[in-house]
Design an enzyme around this catalytic site. Sequence first.
Site, PDB file in Angstrom:
ATOM      1  N   ASP A  22     -20.879 -30.514  16.403  1.00 18.48           N
ATOM      2  CA  ASP A  22     -19.680 -29.713  16.225  1.00 18.48           C
ATOM      3  C   ASP A  22     -18.497 -30.492  16.816  1.00 18.48           C
ATOM      4  OD1 ASP A  22     -18.072 -27.331  15.828  1.00 18.48           O
ATOM      5  OD2 ASP A  22     -18.270 -26.979  17.979  1.00 18.48           O
ATOM      6  N   LYS A  72     -12.351 -20.376   9.411  1.00 16.82           N
ATOM      7  CA  LYS A  72     -11.224 -19.639   9.985  1.00 16.82           C
ATOM      8  C   LYS A  72     -10.825 -18.402   9.184  1.00 16.82           C
ATOM      9  CE  LYS A  72     -11.505 -22.613  13.169  1.00 16.82           C
ATOM     10  NZ  LYS A  72     -12.537 -22.308  14.160  1.00 16.82           N
TER      11      LYS A  72
END
Length: 275
Positions: free
Chosen positions: A15, A56
């Site tokens: 990540d 998002k």
Amino acid sequence: MNYNQPATLQAAILDWAGTVVDFGSFAPTQIFVEAFAEFGVQVSLEEARGPMGMGKWDHIRTLCDIPAIAERYRVAFGRLPTDDDVTAIYERFMPLQIEKIAEHSALIPGALQAIAELRGMGLKIGSCSGYPAVVMEKVVALAETNGYVADHVVATDEVPNGRPWPAQALANVIALGIDDVAACVKVDDTWPGILEGRRAGMWTVALTCSGNALGLTYEQYKGLPAAELERERTRIEQMFEGARPHYLVETIAELPAVVRDINARLARGEMPQGN
């Protein structure tokens, strides 16, 4: 042709925010608060951190589905937030994120050394993020100036479904030429990122202290009294339980030791899907 289990790891899929860069994962969190505020809706940092790890747009949709936030939106606009409203907030979020991403671009202490050690063990370095490609372009460029270049990057909008779906992790497998998902380890500071790795059939390592769950700067983390740090680690480990990470460590600096342990388990015939 017979199936042969992998004997060693071939790739680590990392990540970004809270794992390799941006200790405490502040860049996305603060911008969620600011984006909602521009619509007259108050969202706390703690609330904003809840769905971290998702793409998002999905993150904003999830926040809007929280009853308390939905009620604040209803008070402001006379109705509950629709998908069009989510898109409007997302479209305000994006330029704010791009504008301020550099403020939280520092590499996490120990990351470069750990990644170099992994490469020395023969691992390729894949990566993925909840950021869309337009933000990742800037994140990647900033990381390169600090000495970090992944072998492959997959943004959340480059696959049909972002985390906790396995698509981003599997896109790395394909791009890196890895012949078995069991030869990969997914490293993340969020439960959607760990679920992503689990669903992709990989080994998984959850980071308890460098990312969203603890939500502190490196200096604040290092300054925590031992008893408080232990309480926080216990809380975060419980938060990760449902995602079933194979390992929990504080930061990426501990990853080389985990990789050596996974290699030993692979050599004994163990597989991630069986643990």
